[in-house]
Design a protein around this motif. Structure first.
Motif, PDB file in Angstrom:
ATOM      1  N   ASN A  70       0.729  -1.244  -0.026  1.00  0.00           N
ATOM      2  CA  ASN A  70      -0.084  -0.053   0.048  1.00  0.00           C
ATOM      3  C   ASN A  70       0.921   1.368  -0.077  1.00  0.00           C
ATOM      4  O   ASN A  70       0.254   2.303   0.264  1.00  0.00           O
ATOM      5  CB  ASN A  70      -1.074  -0.077   1.209  1.00  0.00           C
ATOM      6  CG  ASN A  70      -0.121   0.092   2.612  1.00  0.00           C
ATOM      7  OD1 ASN A  70       1.075   0.023   2.558  1.00  0.00           O
ATOM      8  ND2 ASN A  70      -0.843  -0.173   3.422  1.00  0.00           N
ATOM      9  N   TRP A 117      -1.773   1.719  -9.567  1.00  0.00           N
ATOM     10  CA  TRP A 117      -2.068   1.582  -8.173  1.00  0.00           C
ATOM     11  C   TRP A 117      -3.059   2.392  -7.593  1.00  0.00           C
ATOM     12  O   TRP A 117      -3.873   2.068  -6.908  1.00  0.00           O
ATOM     13  CB  TRP A 117      -0.834   1.809  -7.405  1.00  0.00           C
ATOM     14  CG  TRP A 117       0.304   0.785  -7.557  1.00  0.00           C
ATOM     15  CD1 TRP A 117       0.289  -0.624  -8.015  1.00  0.00           C
ATOM     16  CD2 TRP A 117       1.798   0.725  -7.342  1.00  0.00           C
ATOM     17  NE1 TRP A 117       1.326  -1.389  -8.052  1.00  0.00           N
ATOM     18  CE2 TRP A 117       2.331  -0.536  -7.698  1.00  0.00           C
ATOM     19  CE3 TRP A 117       2.554   1.727  -6.648  1.00  0.00           C
ATOM     20  CZ2 TRP A 117       3.793  -0.727  -7.630  1.00  0.00           C
ATOM     21  CZ3 TRP A 117       3.826   1.720  -6.849  1.00  0.00           C
ATOM     22  CH2 TRP A 117       4.523   0.296  -6.975  1.00  0.00           C
ATOM     23  N   GLU A 121      -6.645   1.446  -5.990  1.00  0.00           N
ATOM     24  CA  GLU A 121      -6.734   2.146  -4.840  1.00  0.00           C
ATOM     25  C   GLU A 121      -5.859   1.407  -3.934  1.00  0.00           C
ATOM     26  O   GLU A 121      -6.097   1.016  -2.734  1.00  0.00           O
ATOM     27  CB  GLU A 121      -8.231   1.864  -4.202  1.00  0.00           C
ATOM     28  CG  GLU A 121      -9.343   2.856  -4.979  1.00  0.00           C
ATOM     29  CD  GLU A 121     -10.563   2.806  -4.355  1.00  0.00           C
ATOM     30  OE1 GLU A 121     -10.939   2.009  -3.710  1.00  0.00           O
ATOM     31  OE2 GLU A 121     -11.349   3.610  -4.914  1.00  0.00           O
ATOM     32  N   ILE A 122      -4.928   0.776  -4.530  1.00  0.00           N
ATOM     33  CA  ILE A 122      -3.644   0.326  -3.772  1.00  0.00           C
ATOM     34  C   ILE A 122      -2.974   1.205  -2.828  1.00  0.00           C
ATOM     35  O   ILE A 122      -2.670   1.142  -1.716  1.00  0.00           O
ATOM     36  CB  ILE A 122      -2.731  -0.559  -4.674  1.00  0.00           C
ATOM     37  CG1 ILE A 122      -3.168  -1.520  -5.472  1.00  0.00           C
ATOM     38  CG2 ILE A 122      -1.443  -1.089  -3.860  1.00  0.00           C
ATOM     39  CD1 ILE A 122      -4.028  -2.778  -4.754  1.00  0.00           C
ATOM     40  N   ILE A 123      -2.828   2.515  -3.529  1.00  0.00           N
ATOM     41  CA  ILE A 123      -2.052   3.650  -2.700  1.00  0.00           C
ATOM     42  C   ILE A 123      -3.111   4.937  -2.691  1.00  0.00           C
ATOM     43  O   ILE A 123      -4.116   4.754  -3.812  1.00  0.00           O
ATOM     44  CB  ILE A 123      -0.767   4.047  -3.516  1.00  0.00           C
ATOM     45  CG1 ILE A 123      -0.949   4.554  -4.981  1.00  0.00           C
ATOM     46  CG2 ILE A 123       0.257   3.004  -3.323  1.00  0.00           C
ATOM     47  CD1 ILE A 123       0.321   4.996  -5.441  1.00  0.00           C
ATOM     48  N   ASP A 124      -3.082   5.743  -2.010  1.00  0.00           N
ATOM     49  CA  ASP A 124      -3.799   6.894  -2.066  1.00  0.00           C
ATOM     50  C   ASP A 124      -3.191   8.332  -2.653  1.00  0.00           C
ATOM     51  O   ASP A 124      -1.903   7.781  -3.338  1.00  0.00           O
ATOM     52  CB  ASP A 124      -4.240   7.386  -0.447  1.00  0.00           C
ATOM     53  CG  ASP A 124      -2.959   7.627   0.205  1.00  0.00           C
ATOM     54  OD1 ASP A 124      -1.934   7.921  -0.080  1.00  0.00           O
ATOM     55  OD2 ASP A 124      -3.353   7.421   1.626  1.00  0.00           O
ATOM     56  N   THR A 127       0.286   9.220  -1.078  1.00  0.00           N
ATOM     57  CA  THR A 127       1.392   8.417  -1.385  1.00  0.00           C
ATOM     58  C   THR A 127       1.983   8.467  -2.871  1.00  0.00           C
ATOM     59  O   THR A 127       3.226   8.508  -2.806  1.00  0.00           O
ATOM     60  CB  THR A 127       0.891   6.875  -0.975  1.00  0.00           C
ATOM     61  OG1 THR A 127       0.241   6.817   0.331  1.00  0.00           O
ATOM     62  CG2 THR A 127       1.944   5.778  -1.216  1.00  0.00           C
TER      63      THR A 127
END
Length: 136
Positions: A70, A117, A121-124, A127
């Protein structure tokens, strides 16, 4: 399931038929120029991250896989949060990977991967911004 070999542990094949080797030199005593996985980031976790890269096609135009849980979970002993699996065109040779940092000169995470990503929605967004500015 995995098989112990002299240089590491062989996993797979995974859902797409690929094999993966968790190499000892990314696990054991430091070897100059080689990054190391955190001890609590097990070989099984390493294979699972590779499988996530493969199944989600987190693959750049050069054929390398890029992975993260994440963007916040530390996977490497130098506080790396990402993984890199160099391109492997030979299906008879297992893939392998290792932890990397977005602030490394040698590993700039491609924009297309960051976008994948974000979309998944693996990262915001924060990020993503930190990856782009090589802050993590």
């Amino acid at each position: 399931m995995h098989i112990m070999e002299t240089d590491g542990f062989l996993f797979g094949p995974n859902k797409t038929g690929k094999t993966y080797k968790s190499l000892n030199y990314h696990r054991n005593a430091p070897k100059p120029g080689k990054s190391r996985w955190q001890d609590d980031f097990t070989r099984d976790h390493e294979f699972d991250l590779f499988c996530a890269c493969d199944e989600n096609r987190w693959l750049c135009v050069d054929g390398n896989y890029w992975g993260t849980l994440n963007g916040k979970v530390i996977v490497g002993t130098a506080e790396e949060r990402f993984s890199f699996c160099p391109s492997n065109a030979n299906p008879l040779v297992p893939w392998h990977g290792y932890p990397i940092s977005s602030c490394s000169r040698d590993y700039k995470i491609p924009e297309q991967i960051i976008e994948m990503w974000l979309k998944a929605e693996i990262i915001d967004g924060i990020t993503a911004k930190r990856i782009r500015s090589a802050k993590i």
